[in-house]
Write a protein that holds these residues in place. Sequence first.
Motif, PDB file in Angstrom:
ATOM      1  N   HIS A 203      -2.262 -47.571-151.389  1.00 56.43           N
ATOM      2  CA  HIS A 203      -1.042 -48.329-151.704  1.00 56.43           C
ATOM      3  C   HIS A 203      -1.150 -49.812-151.402  1.00 56.43           C
ATOM      4  O   HIS A 203      -0.142 -50.476-151.223  1.00 56.43           O
ATOM      5  N   GLY A 204      -2.332 -50.359-151.305  1.00 55.11           N
ATOM      6  CA  GLY A 204      -2.308 -51.785-150.998  1.00 55.11           C
ATOM      7  C   GLY A 204      -3.668 -52.438-150.931  1.00 55.11           C
ATOM      8  O   GLY A 204      -4.685 -51.878-151.309  1.00 55.11           O
ATOM      9  N   HIS A 205      -3.613 -53.661-150.443  1.00 50.74           N
ATOM     10  CA  HIS A 205      -4.783 -54.516-150.334  1.00 50.74           C
ATOM     11  C   HIS A 205      -5.716 -54.062-149.231  1.00 50.74           C
ATOM     12  O   HIS A 205      -5.331 -53.310-148.338  1.00 50.74           O
ATOM     13  N   ALA A 206      -6.917 -54.604-149.288  1.00 48.30           N
ATOM     14  CA  ALA A 206      -7.813 -54.491-148.143  1.00 48.30           C
ATOM     15  C   ALA A 206      -7.186 -55.292-147.007  1.00 48.30           C
ATOM     16  O   ALA A 206      -6.452 -56.250-147.242  1.00 48.30           O
ATOM     17  N   LYS A 207      -7.451 -54.890-145.804  1.00 50.11           N
ATOM     18  CA  LYS A 207      -6.892 -55.599-144.649  1.00 50.11           C
ATOM     19  C   LYS A 207      -8.015 -56.293-143.883  1.00 50.11           C
ATOM     20  O   LYS A 207      -9.147 -55.831-143.855  1.00 50.11           O
ATOM     21  N   VAL A 208      -7.660 -57.413-143.261  1.00 46.65           N
ATOM     22  CA  VAL A 208      -8.594 -58.149-142.412  1.00 46.65           C
ATOM     23  C   VAL A 208      -7.997 -58.179-141.012  1.00 46.65           C
ATOM     24  O   VAL A 208      -6.863 -58.627-140.820  1.00 46.65           O
ATOM     25  N   HIS A 209      -8.758 -57.668-140.040  1.00 41.90           N
ATOM     26  CA  HIS A 209      -8.316 -57.649-138.646  1.00 41.90           C
ATOM     27  C   HIS A 209      -9.059 -58.752-137.908  1.00 41.90           C
ATOM     28  O   HIS A 209     -10.287 -58.760-137.852  1.00 41.90           O
ATOM     29  N   LEU A 210      -8.301 -59.722-137.373  1.00 38.49           N
ATOM     30  CA  LEU A 210      -8.879 -60.879-136.673  1.00 38.49           C
ATOM     31  C   LEU A 210      -8.588 -60.796-135.180  1.00 38.49           C
ATOM     32  O   LEU A 210      -7.471 -60.471-134.784  1.00 38.49           O
ATOM     33  N   VAL A 211      -9.579 -61.125-134.371  1.00 35.77           N
ATOM     34  CA  VAL A 211      -9.385 -61.297-132.933  1.00 35.77           C
ATOM     35  C   VAL A 211      -9.907 -62.692-132.612  1.00 35.77           C
ATOM     36  O   VAL A 211     -11.045 -63.028-132.965  1.00 35.77           O
ATOM     37  N   GLY A 212      -9.072 -63.507-131.983  1.00 39.24           N
ATOM     38  CA  GLY A 212      -9.473 -64.875-131.668  1.00 39.24           C
ATOM     39  C   GLY A 212      -9.085 -65.256-130.259  1.00 39.24           C
ATOM     40  O   GLY A 212      -8.152 -64.703-129.681  1.00 39.24           O
ATOM     41  N   ILE A 213      -9.817 -66.219-129.712  1.00 38.31           N
ATOM     42  CA  ILE A 213      -9.538 -66.751-128.384  1.00 38.31           C
ATOM     43  C   ILE A 213      -9.060 -68.194-128.550  1.00 38.31           C
ATOM     44  O   ILE A 213      -9.719 -68.993-129.220  1.00 38.31           O
ATOM     45  N   ASP A 214      -7.911 -68.510-127.951  1.00 40.99           N
ATOM     46  CA  ASP A 214      -7.358 -69.867-128.008  1.00 40.99           C
ATOM     47  C   ASP A 214      -8.379 -70.832-127.401  1.00 40.99           C
ATOM     48  O   ASP A 214      -8.848 -70.618-126.283  1.00 40.99           O
ATOM     49  N   ILE A 215      -8.745 -71.879-128.129  1.00 41.29           N
ATOM     50  CA  ILE A 215      -9.808 -72.779-127.659  1.00 41.29           C
ATOM     51  C   ILE A 215      -9.381 -73.629-126.475  1.00 41.29           C
ATOM     52  O   ILE A 215     -10.221 -74.175-125.777  1.00 41.29           O
ATOM     53  N   PHE A 216      -8.062 -73.719-126.207  1.00 44.39           N
ATOM     54  CA  PHE A 216      -7.593 -74.512-125.077  1.00 44.39           C
ATOM     55  C   PHE A 216      -7.160 -73.665-123.878  1.00 44.39           C
ATOM     56  O   PHE A 216      -7.386 -74.051-122.748  1.00 44.39           O
ATOM     57  N   THR A 217      -6.542 -72.513-124.130  1.00 44.90           N
ATOM     58  CA  THR A 217      -6.022 -71.714-123.019  1.00 44.90           C
ATOM     59  C   THR A 217      -6.873 -70.498-122.690  1.00 44.90           C
ATOM     60  O   THR A 217      -6.724 -69.914-121.621  1.00 44.90           O
ATOM     61  N   GLY A 218      -7.721 -70.068-123.625  1.00 43.95           N
ATOM     62  CA  GLY A 218      -8.529 -68.875-123.401  1.00 43.95           C
ATOM     63  C   GLY A 218      -7.769 -67.581-123.669  1.00 43.95           C
ATOM     64  O   GLY A 218      -8.314 -66.493-123.515  1.00 43.95           O
ATOM     65  N   ARG A 219      -6.521 -67.683-124.100  1.00 39.66           N
ATOM     66  CA  ARG A 219      -5.709 -66.492-124.379  1.00 39.66           C
ATOM     67  C   ARG A 219      -6.200 -65.800-125.653  1.00 39.66           C
ATOM     68  O   ARG A 219      -6.599 -66.447-126.614  1.00 39.66           O
ATOM     69  N   ARG A 220      -6.123 -64.477-125.658  1.00 34.48           N
ATOM     70  CA  ARG A 220      -6.600 -63.663-126.778  1.00 34.48           C
ATOM     71  C   ARG A 220      -5.441 -63.359-127.733  1.00 34.48           C
ATOM     72  O   ARG A 220      -4.345 -63.014-127.303  1.00 34.48           O
ATOM     73  N   TYR A 221      -5.702 -63.483-129.038  1.00 39.05           N
ATOM     74  CA  TYR A 221      -4.724 -63.164-130.066  1.00 39.05           C
ATOM     75  C   TYR A 221      -5.363 -62.219-131.076  1.00 39.05           C
ATOM     76  O   TYR A 221      -6.559 -62.331-131.356  1.00 39.05           O
ATOM     77  N   GLU A 222      -4.539 -61.320-131.630  1.00 40.50           N
ATOM     78  CA  GLU A 222      -5.000 -60.417-132.683  1.00 40.50           C
ATOM     79  C   GLU A 222      -3.999 -60.466-133.829  1.00 40.50           C
ATOM     80  O   GLU A 222      -2.809 -60.667-133.612  1.00 40.50           O
ATOM     81  N   ASP A 223      -4.506 -60.237-135.045  1.00 36.44           N
ATOM     82  CA  ASP A 223      -3.632 -60.203-136.205  1.00 36.44           C
ATOM     83  C   ASP A 223      -4.305 -59.392-137.308  1.00 36.44           C
ATOM     84  O   ASP A 223      -5.532 -59.357-137.399  1.00 36.44           O
ATOM     85  N   VAL A 224      -3.488 -58.752-138.138  1.00 37.94           N
ATOM     86  CA  VAL A 224      -3.979 -58.037-139.311  1.00 37.94           C
ATOM     87  C   VAL A 224      -3.295 -58.670-140.509  1.00 37.94           C
ATOM     88  O   VAL A 224      -2.072 -58.797-140.546  1.00 37.94           O
ATOM     89  N   ARG A 225      -4.096 -59.059-141.474  1.00 39.80           N
ATOM     90  CA  ARG A 225      -3.560 -59.719-142.673  1.00 39.80           C
ATOM     91  C   ARG A 225      -4.156 -59.064-143.924  1.00 39.80           C
ATOM     92  O   ARG A 225      -5.279 -58.584-143.889  1.00 39.80           O
TER      93      ARG A 225
END
Length: 143
Positions: free
Chosen positions: A37-59
């Motif tokens: 029922h949809g598009h391929a998904k891209v799962h990203l994991v990134g680290i903030d270059i200034f704070t070192g905090r981890r973020y995740e997102d699916v687009r």
Amino acid sequence: MNTSPQDIGSIQKSDFVVLNGRPLKVVEITHSKPGKHGHAKVHLVGIDIFTGRRYEDVRPGGHMIQVPIVGKKDYLIVNIDSDGYVTLLNEGTCNIRSDIKLNNDADVTRRLLDKYHEGDGQIKVTVLKALGEEQIMAFKMID
């Protein structure tokens, strides 16, 4: 202009992206196949270059993502005041600036202050700039 759009499918590990308004370095990226029922998904994991905090997102694949324009510049340290503001000299233009404050939570800050207080020679720092924010990310001693 602090960012530019880029196809999310072309993002690779160690590229920079903007998630939640923060500049991140991608540390992990996975692509899933299109479902029934949809598009391929891209799962990203990134680290903030200034704070070192981890973020995740699916687009959804095929969509655009903002990529920050990241600048790097080297300076010589002239002084570090008691409030943590660093006076820096741009060797190329001989301009002096005193608007960068040390990040007290960063490991690089502790090591930099130790070397500065030892007083053995000049210290060259690398300042990273993205989305209007600047921070000292690395340093080295010069003879």
